[in-house]
Design a protein around this motif. Structure first.
Motif, PDB file in Angstrom:
ATOM      1  N   GLN A   1      66.947  32.561 -33.295  1.00  0.00           N
ATOM      2  CA  GLN A   1      65.767  32.214 -34.078  1.00  0.00           C
ATOM      3  C   GLN A   1      64.524  32.632 -33.304  1.00  0.00           C
ATOM      4  O   GLN A   1      64.426  32.392 -32.085  1.00  0.00           O
TER       5      GLN A   1
ATOM      6  N   SER B   1      63.461  31.357 -29.740  1.00  0.00           N
ATOM      7  CA  SER B   1      63.272  29.916 -29.534  1.00  0.00           C
ATOM      8  C   SER B   1      64.563  29.125 -29.639  1.00  0.00           C
ATOM      9  O   SER B   1      64.636  27.980 -29.178  1.00  0.00           O
ATOM     10  N   ASN B   2      65.586  29.703 -30.250  1.00  0.00           N
ATOM     11  CA  ASN B   2      66.836  28.969 -30.454  1.00  0.00           C
ATOM     12  C   ASN B   2      67.984  29.970 -30.532  1.00  0.00           C
ATOM     13  O   ASN B   2      67.876  30.983 -31.233  1.00  0.00           O
TER      14      ASN B   2
ATOM     15  N   SER C   1      60.500  32.609 -32.229  1.00  0.00           N
ATOM     16  CA  SER C   1      59.485  31.571 -32.055  1.00  0.00           C
ATOM     17  C   SER C   1      58.343  31.713 -33.058  1.00  0.00           C
ATOM     18  O   SER C   1      57.584  30.756 -33.285  1.00  0.00           O
TER      19      SER C   1
END
Length: 278
Positions: free
Chosen positions: A132, A111-112, A134
């Motif tokens: 990162q 997600s990041n 999710s």
């Protein structure tokens, strides 16, 4: 003299920076991204699930890098893998990566992507990225966060210690590698840590210093090391991830050193940008 550093590429090939023979024209460091996975050179199949922190990163749907799970929510990989990510699926609990029906496998979307702010695409300085997840990874017998080195290891050179590199990357040089040339199963190669100064003499030139104090080098003696597709994967010592695969030569079967990013130099950065407590 060797002077071109290329990423252990992603496969399509996965980013693994590599270096080629010096020619009359100096060549620039570049990332190799292709739909194939690069693989360990001179290694052997690991005992299935004996490296429970090893992950595969499927980048943009058709490229691969390696990485290490460091908490249920974060994965550590190379910076040159991170900069090409538009989408990334993190595959955990895999041994035979080509078998999507392997019942231990779990795939979670990233997600990041947090690329080190000092990452330099020309010199591969600060070649480190956090991803990162999710959702939290399930922690079980085959999926476990890696141990990171203590800060007291900052001055430790690891010289002559035998370490283990793991990945699904290329196991031999091929002209135009693709995913078909990747290892289906996770491979490991045990190699000694070599002298950083001598490694720098192998790669550094008037264009720049590619090997610096934030790197670890391993000997390529007897054609052992990392290759395309192994980028971002863990280099481990007694189950502790001390480094991440960064770069090598464009031909992996020429006994050249493999170069890694030293994790201990980035412990504060990891703690500041993730939920990992150092």
């Amino acid at each position: 003299m060797w002077n071109q550093v290329l990423f252990l590429s992603i496969v399509v090939i996965v980013p693994f920076a590599t270096t080629e023979h010096r020619s009359s024209d100096l060549k620039h460091i570049q990332t190799h991204i292709a739909p194939s996975r690069s693989r360990i050179i001179g290694g052997q199949e690991v005992v299935p699930h004996s490296v429970p922190y090893q992950v595969a990163l499927r980048i943009n749907g058709n490229s691969y890098c390696g990485g290490a799970l460091i908490s249920p929510n974060y994965v550590l990989t190379a910076g040159h893998c991170g900069i090409v990510i538009f989408t990334v699926d993190v595959i955990l609990g895999a041994h035979n990566l080509s078998n999507s029906n392997e019942d231990t496998q779990v795939t979670i979307r990233g997600s990041n992507v947090i690329i080190h702010e000092g990452y330099d695409d020309d010199t591969l300085r600060n070649d480190i990225t956090l991803i990162q997840l999710s959702e939290p990874a399930p922690i079980n017998d085959v999926i476990q966060p890696a141990k990171l080195p203590p800060s007291s290891d900052l001055d430790r050179t690891y010289l002559d210690e035998v370490v283990s590199a793991t990945g699904w990357g290329l196991y031999k040089d091929v002209p135009f590698p693709s995913t078909r040339d990747m290892s289906d199963v996770l491979l490991q190669v045990d190699v000694p840590v070599s002298n950083l100064t001598e490694c720098g003499e192998y790669y550094n030139d008037e264009d720049g210093d590619y090997v610096v104090e934030t790197n670890v080098c391993t000997s390529g003696y007897r054609n052992k090391g990392t290759c395309n597709g192994d980028s971002g994967g863990p280099l481990s010592l007694d189950g502790v991830v001390i480094a991440l695969t960064s770069f090598g030569t464009d031909l992996c079967e020429v006994c050249s050193p493999s170069v890694y990013t030293r994790v201990v130099n980035y412990l504060d950065w990891i703690a500041e940008n993730s939920d990992v407590e150092i």
